[in-house]
Design a protein around this motif. Structure first.
Motif, PDB file in Angstrom:
ATOM      1  N   PRO A   1       0.658  -4.770  -3.429  1.00 17.65           N
ATOM      2  CA  PRO A   1       0.188  -5.066  -2.076  1.00 17.65           C
ATOM      3  C   PRO A   1       1.357  -5.225  -1.115  1.00 17.65           C
ATOM      4  N   ARG A   2       1.170  -4.729   0.106  1.00 14.98           N
ATOM      5  CA  ARG A   2       2.229  -4.861   1.110  1.00 14.98           C
ATOM      6  C   ARG A   2       1.594  -4.880   2.496  1.00 14.98           C
ATOM      7  N   VAL A   3       2.277  -5.506   3.441  1.00 15.40           N
ATOM      8  CA  VAL A   3       1.821  -5.554   4.832  1.00 15.40           C
ATOM      9  C   VAL A   3       2.836  -4.809   5.690  1.00 15.40           C
ATOM     10  N   ILE A   4       2.374  -3.796   6.440  1.00 12.60           N
ATOM     11  CA  ILE A   4       3.231  -3.039   7.345  1.00 12.60           C
ATOM     12  C   ILE A   4       2.568  -3.016   8.716  1.00 12.60           C
ATOM     13  N   ASP A   5       3.308  -3.402   9.734  1.00 10.55           N
ATOM     14  CA  ASP A   5       2.779  -3.474  11.105  1.00 10.55           C
ATOM     15  C   ASP A   5       1.514  -4.314  11.167  1.00 10.55           C
ATOM     16  N   GLY A   6       1.478  -5.377  10.370  1.00  6.39           N
ATOM     17  CA  GLY A   6       0.343  -6.286  10.389  1.00  6.39           C
ATOM     18  C   GLY A   6      -0.875  -5.796   9.644  1.00  6.39           C
ATOM     19  N   ILE A   7      -0.759  -4.678   8.939  1.00  8.29           N
ATOM     20  CA  ILE A   7      -1.898  -4.100   8.228  1.00  8.29           C
ATOM     21  C   ILE A   7      -1.629  -4.146   6.730  1.00  8.29           C
ATOM     22  N   ASP A   8      -2.615  -4.661   5.984  1.00  7.03           N
ATOM     23  CA  ASP A   8      -2.501  -4.703   4.525  1.00  7.03           C
ATOM     24  C   ASP A   8      -2.720  -3.321   3.930  1.00  7.03           C
ATOM     25  N   GLY A   9      -2.100  -3.096   2.763  1.00  4.88           N
ATOM     26  CA  GLY A   9      -2.313  -1.825   2.084  1.00  4.88           C
ATOM     27  C   GLY A   9      -1.636  -1.787   0.735  1.00  4.88           C
ATOM     28  N   ALA A  10      -1.702  -0.616   0.113  1.00  8.60           N
ATOM     29  CA  ALA A  10      -1.096  -0.390  -1.206  1.00  8.60           C
ATOM     30  C   ALA A  10       0.202   0.380  -1.040  1.00  8.60           C
ATOM     31  N   TRP A  11       1.247  -0.112  -1.700  1.00  7.65           N
ATOM     32  CA  TRP A  11       2.577   0.502  -1.609  1.00  7.65           C
ATOM     33  C   TRP A  11       2.939   1.105  -2.958  1.00  7.65           C
ATOM     34  N   TYR A  12       3.300   2.411  -2.944  1.00 11.26           N
ATOM     35  CA  TYR A  12       3.722   3.116  -4.155  1.00 11.26           C
ATOM     36  C   TYR A  12       5.193   3.460  -3.991  1.00 11.26           C
ATOM     37  N   PRO A  13       6.100   2.675  -4.582  1.00  7.89           N
ATOM     38  CA  PRO A  13       7.536   2.853  -4.344  1.00  7.89           C
ATOM     39  C   PRO A  13       8.057   4.162  -4.917  1.00  7.89           C
ATOM     40  N   THR A  14       8.985   4.784  -4.167  1.00 10.14           N
ATOM     41  CA  THR A  14       9.629   6.008  -4.652  1.00 10.14           C
ATOM     42  C   THR A  14      11.137   5.855  -4.727  1.00 10.14           C
ATOM     43  N   ILE A  15      11.743   5.287  -3.702  1.00  7.85           N
ATOM     44  CA  ILE A  15      13.196   5.162  -3.675  1.00  7.85           C
ATOM     45  C   ILE A  15      13.613   4.044  -2.741  1.00  7.85           C
ATOM     46  N   ASP A  16      14.540   3.212  -3.210  1.00 11.43           N
ATOM     47  CA  ASP A  16      15.070   2.121  -2.395  1.00 11.43           C
ATOM     48  C   ASP A  16      13.922   1.403  -1.679  1.00 11.43           C
ATOM     49  N   SER A  17      13.958   1.386  -0.342  1.00 15.29           N
ATOM     50  CA  SER A  17      12.925   0.688   0.422  1.00 15.29           C
ATOM     51  C   SER A  17      11.807   1.624   0.864  1.00 15.29           C
ATOM     52  N   GLU A  18      11.800   2.848   0.378  1.00 15.14           N
ATOM     53  CA  GLU A  18      10.807   3.824   0.809  1.00 15.14           C
ATOM     54  C   GLU A  18       9.717   4.001  -0.240  1.00 15.14           C
ATOM     55  N   GLY A  19       8.612   4.581   0.217  1.00 15.22           N
ATOM     56  CA  GLY A  19       7.494   4.818  -0.674  1.00 15.22           C
ATOM     57  C   GLY A  19       6.307   5.373   0.080  1.00 15.22           C
ATOM     58  N   VAL A  20       5.174   5.476  -0.584  1.00 14.90           N
ATOM     59  CA  VAL A  20       3.931   5.950   0.011  1.00 14.90           C
ATOM     60  C   VAL A  20       3.060   4.728   0.293  1.00 14.90           C
ATOM     61  N   PHE A  21       2.670   4.548   1.567  1.00 11.94           N
ATOM     62  CA  PHE A  21       1.856   3.392   1.966  1.00 11.94           C
ATOM     63  C   PHE A  21       0.455   3.864   2.336  1.00 11.94           C
ATOM     64  N   LEU A  22      -0.545   3.295   1.670  1.00  9.40           N
ATOM     65  CA  LEU A  22      -1.941   3.617   1.954  1.00  9.40           C
ATOM     66  C   LEU A  22      -2.611   2.359   2.501  1.00  9.40           C
ATOM     67  N   PRO A  23      -2.833   2.291   3.813  1.00  9.56           N
ATOM     68  CA  PRO A  23      -3.449   1.094   4.407  1.00  9.56           C
ATOM     69  C   PRO A  23      -4.864   0.877   3.885  1.00  9.56           C
TER      70      PRO A  23
END
Length: 518
Positions: free
Chosen positions: A429-451
């Protein structure tokens, strides 16, 4: 077989003769009874037992399963430059693949004897491998030992007192070299010293009661060191021109083995680690020889790369850490040099959900986490367009294919979702721009975010269960569901089938498009 026995001294032999003379009156029947109290123990080695382990979350720190078992797959990524990164995937070998590649074990059937049931051995030992069996009585006193060779002449059985429990210790280096004999001390103090950390040390302990007459001791050995085979795939970049000074750490050069329980005392920590012998360079992929690692269980296994050059990408002194390595396991370490941080399994995931503009008839991707349209299953037009419930052939198809940005996008399949989440779901779970979603990490601080998105049902209803994430695949009524459970608030992620009346093709869900890397 060389049987190691301790023969009576001359003094003892003379005493035995005197005893025989004094007791010549003993009956023949009594001597016969004594002979019946001898247990003859024949040894058979079935092979190397597989380590029974489970699975747990891979990649960055995740919640573990309740039994805190060993990860099947782990993925760690390291950035090389602004355009490339290195993804390392460590995978446990399964079943018959847990064989030692160093020894090149054969798949021949283990020897069997009439009337004996063997436990199936995944990895029979090949002809020529030597091993030693040491016997201790139930007080832990040394009794006997013998050394064997697989495929050698039939060994003589141990002759032991019947109706007693004995401890049988077996060890091997999984090769044909002579083995160090065990000292004749008690089991609690018995050990083998200065075993090279590059060996394939095998061990097992069996406590078994023996009875008068023939007995069979069936042995399956276990690896005590780890073994890792490393492969580098540079096919996305170019040929591999330099691959020098590879090491796996931590690694100890020497160990002592306690025979009582197989525990190891590690000595002489190698400052670099175990040397990885990489294959010939010049192609786009190279594979190492198997590398033995002697170490306690560690959550911070490290691959060190002194220098690597793939195409125009040059990098020195690279370290990939944070890998859980468990003693006794066999692993494949696959390193792929990638171009795109959204790359998962050879697919690029769009950075936003699919958007359709009814006024301009343009498909694109959302630029903020909360945007994106709700499409019925297999439909070109989203809720609010006016054509969303008309399932005429002209309104059906893959809307991702209509994104005109020079790439060939498509809606993911169920299998694509499986790859994204991984064999052991890597989402968090992760919050980006105030929106909850699922985070699939790929590299360092990057990944695929599905709100978290919720879903909609006819006719153009409000968004239902907005704390949950729902996205269509092209596989009939399969979705990726990731988010907070509407009732419990518990984090949940699964690739799920919504057929069978639970949903219909007219439910509106968001779509995250994918494309091939090249």
């Amino acid at each position: 077989m060389k049987k190691i026995l301790h023969r009576p001294t001359l003094k003892l032999a003379i005493g035995m003769v005197i005893t025989f003379i004094l007791f010549t009156g003993c009956s023949k029947e009594e001597n016969t009874i004594n002979s019946d109290k001898v247990a003859k123990v024949q040894v058979f080695v079935s092979g190397i037992d597989n380590v029974k382990t489970g699975s747990l979350k891979a990649s960055s720190a995740k919640k573990t399963t309740s039994n805190k078992s060993i990860p099947v797959i782990q993925t760690v990524s390291v950035r090389l430059d602004n355009e490339h990164y290195m993804q390392a995937t460590l995978s446990r070998k399964h079943g018959n693949d847990q064989v030692s590649d160093v020894a090149g074990l054969s798949k021949a059937n283990a020897a069997k004897t009439a009337g004996t049931t063997f436990k199936a051995a995944a990895n029979p030992l090949p002809t020529g491998v030597t091993y030693i069996v040491v016997v201790y009585n139930n007080n832990g006193d040394y009794v006997d030992q013998a050394d064997y060779t697989i495929g050698g002449s039939a060994p003589a059985p141990f002759e032991l007192a019947a109706d007693q429990t004995y401890t049988f210790i077996t060890y091997s280096l999984n090769n044909s070299s002579p083995l160090p004999s065990a000292e004749t001390v008690s089991l609690s103090g018995a050990k083998l010293e200065d075993i090279a950390g590059t060996a394939d040390l095998l061990y097992t302990r069996i406590d078994q009661m023996v009875t008068a007459g023939p007995n069979t001791l069936n042995i399956t050995l276990k690896h005590l060191f780890s073994e890792i085979t490393t492969t580098i795939d540079g096919s996305q970049i170019g040929s591999i021109d330099i691959a020098d000074n590879f090491y796996l750490a931590p690694h100890f050069d020497d160990v002592d083995l306690a025979l009582a329980d197989g525990s190891l005392s590690y000595r002489n920590l190698n400052s670099n680690g175990a040397t990885v012998q990489m294959g010939a360079i010049g192609g786009t992929s190279i594979t190492s020889l198997p590398t033995m690692i002697a170490h306690p269980s560690t959550a911070n296994g490290i691959l060190k790369i002194g220098a690597i050059k793939i195409g125009d990408v040059i990098k020195n002194n690279v370290e990939i850490g944070g890998i859980l390595i468990t003693p006794g396991e066999r692993y494949d370490l696959n390193i792929t040099i990638k171009k795109h941080p959204q790359d998962v399994g050879g697919l690029i995931w769009a950075e936003g959900d699919l958007v359709y503009n009814t006024n301009t008839d343009v498909y694109s991707f959302s630029q903020s986490a909360g945007d994106g349209n709700y499409f019925p299953f297999g439909h070109l037009y989203p809720y609010g367009d006016g054509r969303e419930f008309d399932r005429a052939a002209a309104n059906l198809g893959d809307p991702c294919a209509l994104v005109m940005d020079g790439n060939q996008w498509r809606t993911p399949t169920k299998e694509d979702f499986d790859i994204l989440s991984g064999e052991d779901d890597i989402s968090e779970p992760r919050v980006i721009d105030g929106i909850d979603g699922a985070w699939y990490p790929t590299i360092d601080s990057e990944g695929v975010f599905l709100p978290e998105t919720g879903y909609r049902v006819p006719p153009n209803s409000a968004i239902l269960q907005p704390r949950e994430g729902w996205r269509w695949s092209t596989t009939s009524l399969w979705i990726l569901w990731a988010g907070r459970h509407q009732e419990t608030g518990e984090w949940y992620s699964v690739v799920s089938n919504r057929d069978g009346g639970f949903s219909t093709v007219d439910w509106g869900m968001k779509i995250r498009c994918v494309r091939d890397l090249n």
